[in-house]
Design a protein around this motif. Structure first.
Motif, mmCIF file in Angstrom:
data_model
loop_
_atom_site.group_PDB
_atom_site.id
_atom_site.type_symbol
_atom_site.label_atom_id
_atom_site.label_comp_id
_atom_site.label_asym_id
_atom_site.label_seq_id
_atom_site.Cartn_x
_atom_site.Cartn_y
_atom_site.Cartn_z
ATOM 1 N N ALA A 54 0.849 -1.192 0.000
ATOM 2 C CA ALA A 54 0.000 0.000 0.000
ATOM 3 C C ALA A 54 0.884 1.241 0.000
ATOM 4 O O ALA A 54 2.089 1.169 0.288
ATOM 5 C CB ALA A 54 -0.920 0.012 1.215
ATOM 6 N N GLY A 55 0.290 2.382 -0.302
ATOM 7 C CA GLY A 55 1.039 3.634 -0.313
ATOM 8 C C GLY A 55 2.000 3.682 -1.500
ATOM 9 O O GLY A 55 1.887 2.898 -2.460
ATOM 10 N N PRO A 59 6.709 4.590 5.661
ATOM 11 C CA PRO A 59 6.222 3.280 6.083
ATOM 12 C C PRO A 59 4.944 2.915 5.336
ATOM 13 O O PRO A 59 4.205 3.783 4.877
ATOM 14 C CB PRO A 59 5.956 3.479 7.569
ATOM 15 C CG PRO A 59 5.605 4.934 7.687
ATOM 16 C CD PRO A 59 6.468 5.631 6.677
ATOM 17 N N ASN A 60 4.693 1.606 5.233
ATOM 18 C CA ASN A 60 3.425 1.130 4.671
ATOM 19 C C ASN A 60 2.295 1.595 5.602
ATOM 20 O O ASN A 60 2.341 1.330 6.801
ATOM 21 C CB ASN A 60 3.445 -0.401 4.596
ATOM 22 C CG ASN A 60 2.214 -0.976 3.898
ATOM 23 O OD1 ASN A 60 1.092 -0.562 4.167
ATOM 24 N ND2 ASN A 60 2.448 -1.962 3.025
ATOM 25 N N PRO A 61 1.265 2.294 5.103
ATOM 26 C CA PRO A 61 0.201 2.810 5.972
ATOM 27 C C PRO A 61 -0.570 1.699 6.682
ATOM 28 O O PRO A 61 -1.260 1.962 7.662
ATOM 29 C CB PRO A 61 -0.699 3.583 5.010
ATOM 30 C CG PRO A 61 -0.400 3.027 3.658
ATOM 31 C CD PRO A 61 1.051 2.664 3.688
ATOM 32 N N PRO A 106 4.238 1.100 -5.034
ATOM 33 C CA PRO A 106 3.589 0.676 -3.784
ATOM 34 C C PRO A 106 4.605 0.081 -2.819
ATOM 35 O O PRO A 106 5.527 -0.630 -3.240
ATOM 36 C CB PRO A 106 2.571 -0.371 -4.243
ATOM 37 C CG PRO A 106 2.315 -0.041 -5.683
ATOM 38 C CD PRO A 106 3.633 0.460 -6.227
ATOM 39 N N LEU A 107 4.411 0.395 -1.548
ATOM 40 C CA LEU A 107 5.306 -0.139 -0.525
ATOM 41 C C LEU A 107 4.930 -1.576 -0.204
ATOM 42 O O LEU A 107 3.751 -1.931 -0.149
ATOM 43 C CB LEU A 107 5.202 0.708 0.750
ATOM 44 C CG LEU A 107 5.638 2.169 0.568
ATOM 45 C CD1 LEU A 107 5.326 2.958 1.816
ATOM 46 C CD2 LEU A 107 7.127 2.248 0.243
#
Length: 605
Positions: free
Chosen positions: A129-130, A161-163, A138-139
């Motif tokens: 995500a993110g 960081p990944n949310p 995307p992370l």
């Protein structure tokens, strides 16, 4: 001793989720039925079989049968208590487990809504995500586990960081906490339930009741959130009565089984319920004190056993039924006993004892007899009458009797007066008559306690008449200040009762030399710092004086203070006794029965 820590548990979140608390509650219901059957058997023995046997049979065989029935009743009382404790332990276990299931379910629902995966070990996988700060891609997703914080601390300021990471970690922690708490609950209740077992055989020895007292304490502590938090301690007596009426039968049964000490001493609860609870708590208190050493425990144990003996003994012809409205071992002990049901009686008199009264055998024999004699006397004039002895406070204790009255201050009366008002408020709330006739009777220092009660709030709830006997003063100087009208204040003071002639504290100070040397009683004997005829006593104006303005009634003058047999203060203790002072006992009974117009008057001092 430090309690043992809960061992690591194999409990998983899936097992917690699938736990059927309804089955625990079903098992609790089964134990509840067993408890109720034991209670019904005990009730039949105590109220039918024993009474019928006493009324129809006599002789050694009958006495032996009575003894066996009493043992059986005691055994059934034990079964009732223990099965009730098992029931509440299981219900408490289900209650606490359900709370952890709710915590777990909320965490699993959050994971599902975010499309996270919760694994068998409690770890939580989250998707990519993110986007990266540099390449915008995307992370990567990851897995959050208990005690870790992946993705929460970026390796550099250029990587976000990944949310999902923080949300997944929060879910993992909530799942782990729910499972850990549930495991601790399971371990705690397993220990309690293992202890709830009887010894082999058909007898219930005294040591078993000692163990039962410990069992009850353990279940009470465990059921604090399930049951005790619901008891309306801060509510009015009327609100407490309504709370009890609104409970289901099962809830009432559980409260009685687990918290007989709380329900039995809660003002506003019906008398029959309080009596049931306190009779059970009496056995627990006896068991508790039997496991202790020391003079205080032995003294209170003797008082409790005597009360228990009277409760179990058959009623003599003409005796009103006995109700235990309060019992406890706090302070100098607590005991409230009614002769006649105060909830259905039109006339209810409550007697407050005084100096040196405590929960001991002397109280259980002497003070209970005073209430019984008053009830019998009042019922002669009106059968709908009850009389109560109320030891709901710590009366002053003077080991040297009247020679150390420095202990007789106002503080205990003030505290006792507040407790007395709460009790009387409860009687008013539960009495089923539209306008019951209530009388407060104070003897000795108990009259000071009654006086203190009249000065708090709006006075003593529901009281119509006040009787003061053997009084050293009540803290006010006029009968009209007691709040019921001076024509409703009645005073008995024997000519030879030294307590009714104790000098005021100011006079005591004037005669300090003789007072210090001989004490109050000695000063009275020597004619030193005694009442100087100005109507002032230890706690204010003499209630038997004209200036006080009460209705003084006739009493026997009592034994002389000094005679060939030595010094006696028996004149202070015979007001209620129809054998030693029939006139006084009858006058008290007349007031208690609402027949005060027939009281025989006495000249003022």
């Amino acid at each position: 001793m430090t309690p043992a820590a809960a061992p690591a548990s194999p409990l998983t979140w899936a097992q917690l989720r699938d736990l059927k608390c309804a089955e625990l509650e079903g098992a609790a219901d089964g134990w509840g039925k067993a408890s109720n059957r034991a209670d019904a058997g005990r009730d039949r023995i105590e109220h039918q079989l024993l009474n019928g046997l006493r009324e129809t049979q006599q002789g050694a065989a009958a006495e032996a049968a009575v003894g066996r029935l009493r043992r059986l009743g005691r055994n059934l009382s034990y079964v009732y208590t223990e099965c009730g404790l098992v029931r509440t332990a299981l219900n408490s276990l289900a209650f606490e487990m359900r709370a952890q299931q709710r915590v777990l379910r909320e965490a699993l629902d959050d994971a599902e809504s975010l499309r996270f995966t919760v694994h068998a070990d409690g770890s939580v996988t989250y998707p990519a995500a993110g986007e990266g700060l540099i390449d915008g891609k995307p992370l990567a997703g990851g897995t959050a586990s208990v005690g870790a914080a992946p993705g929460l601390l970026p390796p550099s300021e250029l990587v976000a960081p990944n949310p999902h990471a923080a949300k997944a970690q929060d879910i993992a922690d909530r799942v782990a906490k729910a499972v850990r708490t549930a495991a601790e609950i399971d371990w705690r209740f397993a220990r309690i339930l293992r202890k709830l077992k009887a010894e082999e055989g058909l007898t219930v020895p005294e040591r078993t009741w000692t163990d039962t007292a410990g069992d009850a304490a353990s279940v009470r502590a465990a059921a604090r959130g399930y049951l005790k938090s619901g008891i309306p301690y801060e509510a009015s007596a009327v609100a407490r009565r309504e709370w009890w009426a609104g409970l289901t039968d099962e809830q009432r049964e559980e409260y009685l089984a687990v918290y007989p000490d709380q329900i039995g001493n809660l003002d506003g609860i019906p008398a029959l319920v309080r009596d049931t609870a306190n009779r059970d708590n009496l056995q627990l208190l006896i068991g508790k004190l039997e496991g202790r050493d020391g003079e205080r425990a032995e003294t209170q144990l003797a008082g409790l056993r005597e009360i228990d003996r009277q409760l179990r003994a058959g009623r003599r012809p003409g005796d009103p039924p006995m109700y235990l409205l309060g019992i406890g071992d706090e302070g100098n002990g607590r005991a409230i006993v009614s002769f006649g049901n105060p909830d259905v009686s039109r006339n209810v008199a409550t007697y407050v004892p005084g100096l040196n009264t405590s929960l001991d055998k002397e109280f259980a024999e002497g003070d209970l007899k005073r209430a019984r004699d008053t009830a019998i006397g009042a019922r002669y004039y009106d059968s709908s009458s009850a009389a109560i002895v109320w030891l709901g406070y710590d009366a002053p204790q003077s080991p040297d009797g009247l020679n150390s009255l420095d202990v007789m201050g106002d503080e205990r009366a003030e505290r006792g007066g507040g407790s007395f008002n709460q009790f009387m408020s409860g009687l008013s709330a539960t009495n089923e008559n539209g306008n019951p006739h209530m009388t407060a009777i104070g003897h000795s220092y108990g009259s000071r306690t009654v006086g203190a009660a009249t000065q708090q709030g709006e006075g003593i709830p529901g009281v119509d008449e006040i009787v003061l006997v053997g009084s050293p003063g009540v803290g006010v100087d006029r009968a009209e200040d007691l709040g019921v009208g001076k024509e409703h204040v009645f005073v008995g003071a024997a000519e030879n009762d030294v307590v009714t002639k104790l000098p005021s504290k100011q006079q005591s100070a004037v005669g300090a030399v003789g007072w210090a040397a001989a004490g109050p009683l000695g000063a009275r004997l020597l004619g030193g710092a005694a009442d100087q005829g100005d109507d002032d006593l230890w706690f204010g104006r003499d209630p038997a004086s004209r200036s006080f303005g009460a209705q003084r009634f006739q009493v026997d003058e009592g034994p002389q203070l000094v005679s060939s047999d030595g010094v006696s203060i028996d004149a202070h203790s015979q007001y209620f006794d129809p054998a030693r002072d029939a006139v006084s006992a009858n006058n008290i009974a007349l007031v208690a029965a609402g027949r005060q117009e027939k009281v025989k008057e006495e000249e003022y001092r």
